[in-house]
Design an enzyme around this catalytic site. Structure first.
Site, mmCIF file in Angstrom:
data_model
loop_
_atom_site.group_PDB
_atom_site.id
_atom_site.type_symbol
_atom_site.label_atom_id
_atom_site.label_comp_id
_atom_site.label_asym_id
_atom_site.label_seq_id
_atom_site.Cartn_x
_atom_site.Cartn_y
_atom_site.Cartn_z
ATOM 1 C CE LYS A 1 -0.354 -0.184 5.034
ATOM 2 N NZ LYS A 1 -1.178 -0.675 6.154
ATOM 3 N NE ARG B 1 -6.631 0.821 11.381
ATOM 4 C CZ ARG B 1 -5.380 0.620 10.981
ATOM 5 N NH1 ARG B 1 -4.500 1.601 11.029
ATOM 6 N NH2 ARG B 1 -4.995 -0.565 10.542
ATOM 7 C CE1 TYR C 1 14.509 30.895 5.901
ATOM 8 C CE2 TYR C 1 14.635 28.563 5.349
ATOM 9 C CZ TYR C 1 14.489 29.883 4.960
ATOM 10 O OH TYR C 1 14.325 30.186 3.639
ATOM 11 C CG MET D 1 10.890 23.590 0.211
ATOM 12 S SD MET D 1 10.076 24.805 -0.831
ATOM 13 C CE MET D 1 8.858 25.470 0.274
HETATM 14 C C1 PLP Z 1 -0.447 -1.743 6.680
HETATM 15 C C2 PLP Z 1 -1.043 -3.015 7.139
HETATM 16 C C3 PLP Z 1 -0.230 -4.116 7.435
HETATM 17 C C4 PLP Z 1 1.281 -4.055 7.432
HETATM 18 O O1 PLP Z 1 1.709 -3.512 8.646
HETATM 19 P P1 PLP Z 1 3.284 -3.371 8.984
HETATM 20 O O2 PLP Z 1 3.299 -2.840 10.360
HETATM 21 O O3 PLP Z 1 3.818 -2.380 8.000
HETATM 22 O O4 PLP Z 1 3.852 -4.710 8.830
HETATM 23 C C5 PLP Z 1 -0.855 -5.303 7.758
HETATM 24 N N1 PLP Z 1 -2.206 -5.391 7.818
HETATM 25 C C6 PLP Z 1 -3.014 -4.346 7.553
HETATM 26 C C7 PLP Z 1 -4.486 -4.515 7.624
HETATM 27 C C8 PLP Z 1 -2.462 -3.128 7.204
HETATM 28 O O5 PLP Z 1 -3.264 -2.094 6.934
#
Ligand code: PLP
Length: 360
Positions: A35, A131, A257, A305
């Site tokens: 993802k 969640r 800065y 930046m």
């Molecule tokens: C992102 C995600 C993972 C992977 O988690 P990591 O901590 O990066 O290994 C696994 N399961 C779900 C549902 C996720 O959204």
């Protein structure tokens, strides 16, 4: 000449880390979690590195799933947040995607749309993360819906751990969620998927049928108290640039800065072509580790930046053109992230589009 900054993605490291994840849970298959553009590494770079090896790919966006199919990926692809509208389902069927469902109305819609083929479904249980997923009081309705639903092929039950990466002694770990999961699934004998990277590494007994490694594929540790190197992981992304200017300043002079760094002695300041618009964390304070010419030194003052400053006082050889490693090989992204009060996940995902990515 483009600016000297680039990110190099190491395909062998990705493969090594995937196989390492599998070696912790030998009986399980593993979704390679790609993802967020493969945690900033480039979706197709990751898919390409794992194309021959991964049991499946898991991500969020329908577009990305379709891109994987168009790139020739034939393994199962799992949409981790399911679908968002009825229109999505046509593509889900066309590209034979697997779906997470976490709300009853998703299953109802799936049933009503009348797809030409059945879809493998991951039913997500909320076991305490709060969640996504079904709560215990919804299980009756869920059971009824699944019993009448002709659109679903195989059902896998899944849940997600909230504290698998927690402090081993002080944290609550996973037992409380496992107990809740067991209570919810009852006599279920079908497939189960629970473990993210932290659970794979620390609680391999949760491996079950499918695991879901994400961050470990990219060579970072999910734990604050255990380094990626000690876990046998290899960094998949190395972000490099160069020193583009040098300033010699006297004691008492300030840098950048806000003048956040004041020199205590005569100091050689290197200016590096990398800033927060490249994805480097602006919150990284003076003292954040960085490699210049392979030597470890520290950042000075506030990240701008497009540039940041580093201490070259003890690196006599370093000057304009000296290569700099922001993170990756030789300097774990976890260390840089910790100095900036965040986690490597955020650094990787924040890598800006303007940074060219090369694949090694
Ligand atoms: C992102 C995600 C993972 C992977 O988690 P990591 O901590 O990066 O290994 C696994 N399961 C779900 C549902 C996720 O959204």
């Amino acid at each position: 000449m483009p600016r000297p900054i680039r990110a190099r993605v190491d395909r062998e490291a990705l493969l090594h880390n995937y196989l390492l994840a599998k070696s912790h849970v030998p009986g399980s298959r593993a979704w390679a979690v790609v993802k967020a553009n493969a945690y900033g590494h480039g979706l197709l770079n990751a898919a390409d590195a794992l194309a021959e090896t991964a049991d499946g790919f898991a991500l969020l966006d329908l577009d990305e799933a379709v891109a994987l199919r168009e790139a020739g990926i034939r393994q199962p692809i799992l949409l981790l947040e399911g679908f968002f509208a009825a229109e999505d389902l046509e593509l889900v069927a066309e590209h034979r995607l697997s779906l997470v469902v976490h709300r009853l109305d998703q299953l109802q819609l799936l049933r009503q749309v009348g797809l030409p083929l059945r879809v493998p479904v991951y039913v997500k249980f909320n076991t305490g993360m709060n969640r996504l997923g079904f709560r215990p009081e919804q299980l009756g309705a869920l059971r009824d819906e699944l019993a009448r639903n002709q659109a679903v092929s195989e059902v896998t039950l899944m849940s997600h751990f909230a504290e698998a990466d927690g402090d081993r002694l002080a944290g609550r770990g996973i037992d409380w969620q496992l107990a809740q999961f067991r209570a919810m699934v009852g006599e279920w004998r079908g497939p189960v998927s629970l473990a993210n990277s932290a659970a794979i590494l620390r609680y391999p007994q949760t491996g079950r049928d499918w695991v879901r490694p994400g961050i470990m594929l990219y060579g970072s540790s999910p734990f604050a108290d255990e380094s990626a190197e000690s876990l046998g992981l290899r960094p998949a992304m190395t972000l490099t640039s160069e020193v583009i200017a040098v300033q010699q300043i006297a004691a008492g002079e300030r840098v950048g800065y806000g003048g956040l760094f004041a020199a205590e002695r005569e100091t050689r300041v290197g200016v590096v072509a990398c800033g927060y618009a490249d994805g480097y964390p602006r919150h990284a304070p003076t003292g954040t580790p960085i490699l210049v010419g392979g030597w470890r030194t520290r950042t000075l003052g506030r990240v701008s930046m497009d540039m940041l400053m580093v201490d070259l006082t003890d690196l006599r050889e370093a000057g304009v053109g000296t290569p700099v490693t922001l993170w990756g090989e030789g300097l774990s992204a976890d260390e840089v992230a910790a100095a900036a009060g965040t986690i490597s996940y955020e650094l990787f995902c924040a890598l800006a589009k303007r940074v060219p990515v090369t694949v090694a």
